[in-house]
Design a protein around this motif. Structure first.
Motif, mmCIF file in Angstrom:
data_model
loop_
_atom_site.group_PDB
_atom_site.id
_atom_site.type_symbol
_atom_site.label_atom_id
_atom_site.label_comp_id
_atom_site.label_asym_id
_atom_site.label_seq_id
_atom_site.Cartn_x
_atom_site.Cartn_y
_atom_site.Cartn_z
ATOM 1 N N GLN A 74 0.822 -1.205 0.000
ATOM 2 C CA GLN A 74 0.000 0.000 0.000
ATOM 3 C C GLN A 74 0.854 1.252 0.000
ATOM 4 O O GLN A 74 0.386 2.333 -0.337
ATOM 5 C CB GLN A 74 -0.933 -0.012 1.224
ATOM 6 N N ALA A 75 2.120 1.102 0.407
ATOM 7 C CA ALA A 75 3.029 2.244 0.370
ATOM 8 C C ALA A 75 4.381 1.785 -0.152
ATOM 9 O O ALA A 75 4.862 0.700 0.203
ATOM 10 C CB ALA A 75 3.181 2.852 1.757
ATOM 11 N N LEU A 76 4.961 2.614 -1.006
ATOM 12 C CA LEU A 76 6.262 2.304 -1.592
ATOM 13 C C LEU A 76 7.178 3.508 -1.354
ATOM 14 O O LEU A 76 6.820 4.637 -1.674
ATOM 15 C CB LEU A 76 6.099 2.052 -3.094
ATOM 16 N N VAL A 77 8.343 3.239 -0.776
ATOM 17 C CA VAL A 77 9.309 4.311 -0.535
ATOM 18 C C VAL A 77 10.536 4.024 -1.391
ATOM 19 O O VAL A 77 11.104 2.929 -1.313
ATOM 20 C CB VAL A 77 9.724 4.374 0.957
ATOM 21 N N ILE A 78 10.935 4.991 -2.214
ATOM 22 C CA ILE A 78 12.095 4.800 -3.074
ATOM 23 C C ILE A 78 13.242 5.670 -2.573
ATOM 24 O O ILE A 78 13.071 6.869 -2.334
ATOM 25 C CB ILE A 78 11.766 5.159 -4.537
ATOM 26 N N CYS A 79 14.402 5.046 -2.388
ATOM 27 C CA CYS A 79 15.571 5.743 -1.845
ATOM 28 C C CYS A 79 16.761 5.546 -2.780
ATOM 29 O O CYS A 79 16.811 4.560 -3.503
ATOM 30 C CB CYS A 79 15.960 5.158 -0.475
ATOM 31 N N PRO A 80 17.736 6.448 -2.733
ATOM 32 C CA PRO A 80 18.858 6.315 -3.663
ATOM 33 C C PRO A 80 19.827 5.167 -3.357
ATOM 34 O O PRO A 80 20.411 4.615 -4.275
ATOM 35 C CB PRO A 80 19.586 7.661 -3.557
ATOM 36 N N THR A 81 20.033 4.848 -2.100
ATOM 37 C CA THR A 81 21.035 3.808 -1.789
ATOM 38 C C THR A 81 20.444 2.758 -0.848
ATOM 39 O O THR A 81 19.429 2.982 -0.189
ATOM 40 C CB THR A 81 22.280 4.402 -1.082
ATOM 41 N N ARG A 82 21.146 1.636 -0.819
ATOM 42 C CA ARG A 82 20.727 0.554 0.096
ATOM 43 C C ARG A 82 20.712 1.023 1.545
ATOM 44 O O ARG A 82 19.814 0.699 2.303
ATOM 45 C CB ARG A 82 21.743 -0.590 0.059
ATOM 46 N N GLU A 83 21.789 1.762 1.901
ATOM 47 C CA GLU A 83 21.883 2.196 3.301
ATOM 48 C C GLU A 83 20.670 3.018 3.693
ATOM 49 O O GLU A 83 20.088 2.823 4.746
ATOM 50 C CB GLU A 83 23.117 3.071 3.529
ATOM 51 N N LEU A 84 20.335 3.969 2.816
ATOM 52 C CA LEU A 84 19.202 4.832 3.149
ATOM 53 C C LEU A 84 17.923 4.023 3.216
ATOM 54 O O LEU A 84 17.099 4.214 4.102
ATOM 55 C CB LEU A 84 19.094 5.963 2.130
ATOM 56 N N ALA A 85 17.776 3.081 2.288
ATOM 57 C CA ALA A 85 16.572 2.250 2.310
ATOM 58 C C ALA A 85 16.518 1.456 3.614
ATOM 59 O O ALA A 85 15.476 1.384 4.272
ATOM 60 C CB ALA A 85 16.559 1.318 1.101
ATOM 61 N N VAL A 128 10.237 -0.780 0.701
ATOM 62 C CA VAL A 128 11.201 0.318 0.684
ATOM 63 C C VAL A 128 12.402 -0.155 -0.121
ATOM 64 O O VAL A 128 12.979 -1.199 0.199
ATOM 65 C CB VAL A 128 11.675 0.657 2.119
ATOM 66 N N GLY A 129 12.766 0.559 -1.156
ATOM 67 C CA GLY A 129 13.883 0.044 -1.938
ATOM 68 C C GLY A 129 14.542 1.049 -2.836
ATOM 69 O O GLY A 129 14.200 2.234 -2.841
ATOM 70 N N THR A 130 15.506 0.559 -3.589
ATOM 71 C CA THR A 130 16.225 1.379 -4.558
ATOM 72 C C THR A 130 15.576 1.201 -5.936
ATOM 73 O O THR A 130 15.006 0.144 -6.209
ATOM 74 C CB THR A 130 17.708 0.978 -4.594
ATOM 75 N N PRO A 131 15.680 2.234 -6.793
ATOM 76 C CA PRO A 131 14.949 2.187 -8.072
ATOM 77 C C PRO A 131 15.272 0.944 -8.909
ATOM 78 O O PRO A 131 14.355 0.306 -9.440
ATOM 79 C CB PRO A 131 15.426 3.459 -8.793
ATOM 80 N N GLY A 132 16.556 0.606 -9.013
ATOM 81 C CA GLY A 132 16.947 -0.511 -9.872
ATOM 82 C C GLY A 132 16.287 -1.811 -9.454
ATOM 83 O O GLY A 132 15.691 -2.533 -10.267
ATOM 84 N N ARG A 133 16.356 -2.115 -8.167
ATOM 85 C CA ARG A 133 15.825 -3.398 -7.711
ATOM 86 C C ARG A 133 14.298 -3.438 -7.786
ATOM 87 O O ARG A 133 13.703 -4.452 -8.141
ATOM 88 C CB ARG A 133 16.334 -3.676 -6.276
ATOM 89 N N ASP A 157 16.786 14.358 -5.156
ATOM 90 C CA ASP A 157 17.896 14.970 -5.905
ATOM 91 C C ASP A 157 19.063 14.005 -6.034
ATOM 92 O O ASP A 157 19.717 13.913 -7.060
ATOM 93 C CB ASP A 157 18.342 16.289 -5.268
ATOM 94 N N LYS A 158 19.283 13.253 -4.957
ATOM 95 C CA LYS A 158 20.386 12.283 -4.987
ATOM 96 C C LYS A 158 20.103 11.187 -6.021
ATOM 97 O O LYS A 158 20.999 10.705 -6.709
ATOM 98 C CB LYS A 158 20.542 11.674 -3.591
ATOM 99 N N MET A 162 22.507 10.340 -9.108
ATOM 100 C CA MET A 162 23.083 9.008 -9.294
ATOM 101 C C MET A 162 22.627 8.365 -10.610
ATOM 102 O O MET A 162 22.964 7.224 -10.888
ATOM 103 C CB MET A 162 22.723 8.112 -8.102
ATOM 104 N N GLY A 163 21.856 9.109 -11.366
ATOM 105 C CA GLY A 163 21.494 8.609 -12.692
ATOM 106 C C GLY A 163 20.311 7.659 -12.714
ATOM 107 O O GLY A 163 20.205 6.819 -13.597
#
Ligand code: ADP
Ligand code: MG
Length: 463
Positions: A74-85, A128-133, A157-158, A162-163
């Motif tokens: 029901q909720a998805l959080v996208i973060c730039p890095t594994r650590e942040l996720a 909660v994850g990174t865009p690629g995965r 922004d990060k 990070m592309g």
């Protein structure tokens, strides 16, 4: 003026009870602004500095909204890095601990995609994850997003830096159009504005400015050096500024490795953090730094970004960052919560303009003392003696281990004093516990010869 009192929020009483238990006395400014607004279901753009509690700002409205009976994301959080996720997962699990049966899943690289797919299969409320995965799971049709209600883009922004733009665009196509989208970003370049225009509806913009005199408690020191003497200058800086928690920032991972080796050669315990490390090594290094077992961390900006590290005494800019904002981020890791901190910058002949810019932006005057020559040969390793030592345990959440079990095994029947036990972190398949330097051997023996929750595990002193 908005109320800073958590109990002024129209959210489930359990959530208010949890924040009390966690010792959060009042809302941070971004929370006070963002939470009531997010509770209305509308889109938001938020900006405030690192460490200002943005995670809880979006986590509490999400947790308030989740229907535990619906076992779909029901909720998805996208973060730039594994650590942040992973940090977001940890914070959300903490806040959601009174939600019985709540399932929060991390979807990041460095962990088996198959295992994640199995967990997805079993049902997850929040991912909660990174865009690629995340995109990878979408492509393989392993993830069901039809019930998604809230999307969070954290440190947007990060992600662009990070592309991840293409990945974000691709995965946006798969999300239900009717949803709430919250975007958090430290800066608002055109890319972010366009992201917001494309994927948000009439978002409210909430910006929490840093308070006046923010950097007053940070002493900013500059030492001049020539590129060929930089390493030697660094060693002298460390002699001059002994501290129990230092981060040395470099721009490239090769430099990180070079410096970490040079410090280790001088018998000082040091950790390094850059993008090429295995997940487990990163986790170990961050845990050890946070819990006081590693006095010095050498890192690139990307690897260290968003890391929630408190009470840093010293930040060293071994390389000057290319962007002024990065400088502000770096030095903002010290001098938190009213404590004083020091930032040391090693500057070469060509850095004058940049320094002027940094000085202007931070509003504090740089000091330029001369560096002493004492004790050329090495570092005084006693000045960098860690206060804690980390013990690794080969079992974790999947073995039903909890922090209390480890604490119990250490302190039970005439064991260690509670005050000798520091942070305990339980991961899926392993756990770390920090113990006071003097008690480490004893702790190690106890755990090795005894059992934790009736089970035997491998025990290791982490280096
Ligand atoms: P950000 O995302 O803004 O960098 P985080 O969400 O990571 O910040 O929060 C930083 C730290 O502050 C975390 O350890 C979190 O548990 C803590 N924290 C969050 N909200 C509060 C609060 N209202 N009072 C005290 N501590 C808080
Ligand atoms: Mg954050």
């Amino acid at each position: 003026m908005k109320s800073l009192d958590f109990s002024s929020l129209e959210i489930a009483p359990e959530l208010i009870a949890v924040v009390k238990e966690l010792g959060y006395e009042q809302m941070t400014p971004i929370q006070a602004e963002a939470i009531p607004y997010l509770l209305t279901g509308k889109d938001l753009i938020g900006q405030s500095k690192t460490g200002s509690g943005k995670t809880a700002a979006f986590a509490l409205p999400i947790l308030n909204k989740i229907d535990l009976e619906i076992e779909n994301i029901q909720a998805l959080v996208i973060c730039p890095t594994r650590e942040l996720a992973n940090q977001v997962v940890t914070e959300m699990r903490k806040l959601g601990r009174k939600h019985e049966g709540l399932k929060i899943l991390a979807l990041t690289g460095g962990q088996s995609g198959r295992e994640q797919a199995q967990s997805l299969e079993k049902g997850v409320h929040i991912a909660v994850g990174t865009p690629g995965r995340i995109l990878d799971h979408i492509t393989r049709e392993r993830i069901e997003l039809g019930d998604l209600q809230v999307l969070v883009l954290d440190e947007a922004d990060k992600m662009l830096e990070m592309g991840f733009e293409q990945e974000i665009k691709a995965l946006m196509k798969e999300l239900p159009v009717k949803r709430q989208t919250a975007l958090f970003s430290a800066t608002f370049p055109e890319g972010i504005q366009s992201l917001s225009r494309s994927y948000q509806r009439n978002p409210m913009k909430i910006i929490v400015e840093e308070a006046e005199g923010q950097s007053a408690s940070i002493q900013q020191v500059v030492y001049d050096t020539e590129p060929e003497h930089k390493l030697e200058t660094l060693m002298r800086v460390l002699q001059q500024h002994p501290s129990k928690s230092t981060i040395i920032f470099c721009n490239m991972k090769n430099t990180v490795n070079e410096i970490a080796e040079a410090i280790a050669e001088r018998d000082v315990v040091v950790g390094s953090l850059h993008g090429d490390l295995e997940q487990r090594d990163r986790d170990r290094v961050m845990t050890m730094f946070r819990n006081g077992s590693l006095p010095i961390l050498v890192a690139t900006d990307v690897a260290a970004r968003g890391l929630d590290i408190e009470n840093l005494e010293l930040v060293v800019n071994y390389d000057l960052p290319n962007q002024t904002e990065t400088y502000v981020h770096r030095i903002g890791r010290t001098g938190r919560a009213g404590k004083s901190g020091t930032s040391v910058t090693l500057a070469g002949p060509r850095d004058t303009m940049k320094l002027l810019e940094f000085e202007k932006l931070t509003g504090g005057a740089f000091e330029r003392p001369t560096l002493g020559f004492k004790n050329q040969l090495g570092l005084n390793k006693f000045a960098f003696q860690p206060t804690m030592q980390t013990i690794g345990i080969s079992g974790g959440r999947k073995d039903k281990l909890r922090p209390g079990d480890i604490l119990g095994a250490l302190t039970g029947s005439d064991g260690l004093k509670g005050s000798d036990v520091g942070k305990i972190e339980v991961h899926d398949r392993y756990a770390y516990v920090a113990v006071a330097q003097g008690a480490a051997k004893d702790a190690f023996e106890r755990l090795r010869n005894g059992k934790i929750k009736g089970q035997k595990f491998q025990i290791k002193i982490m280096k």
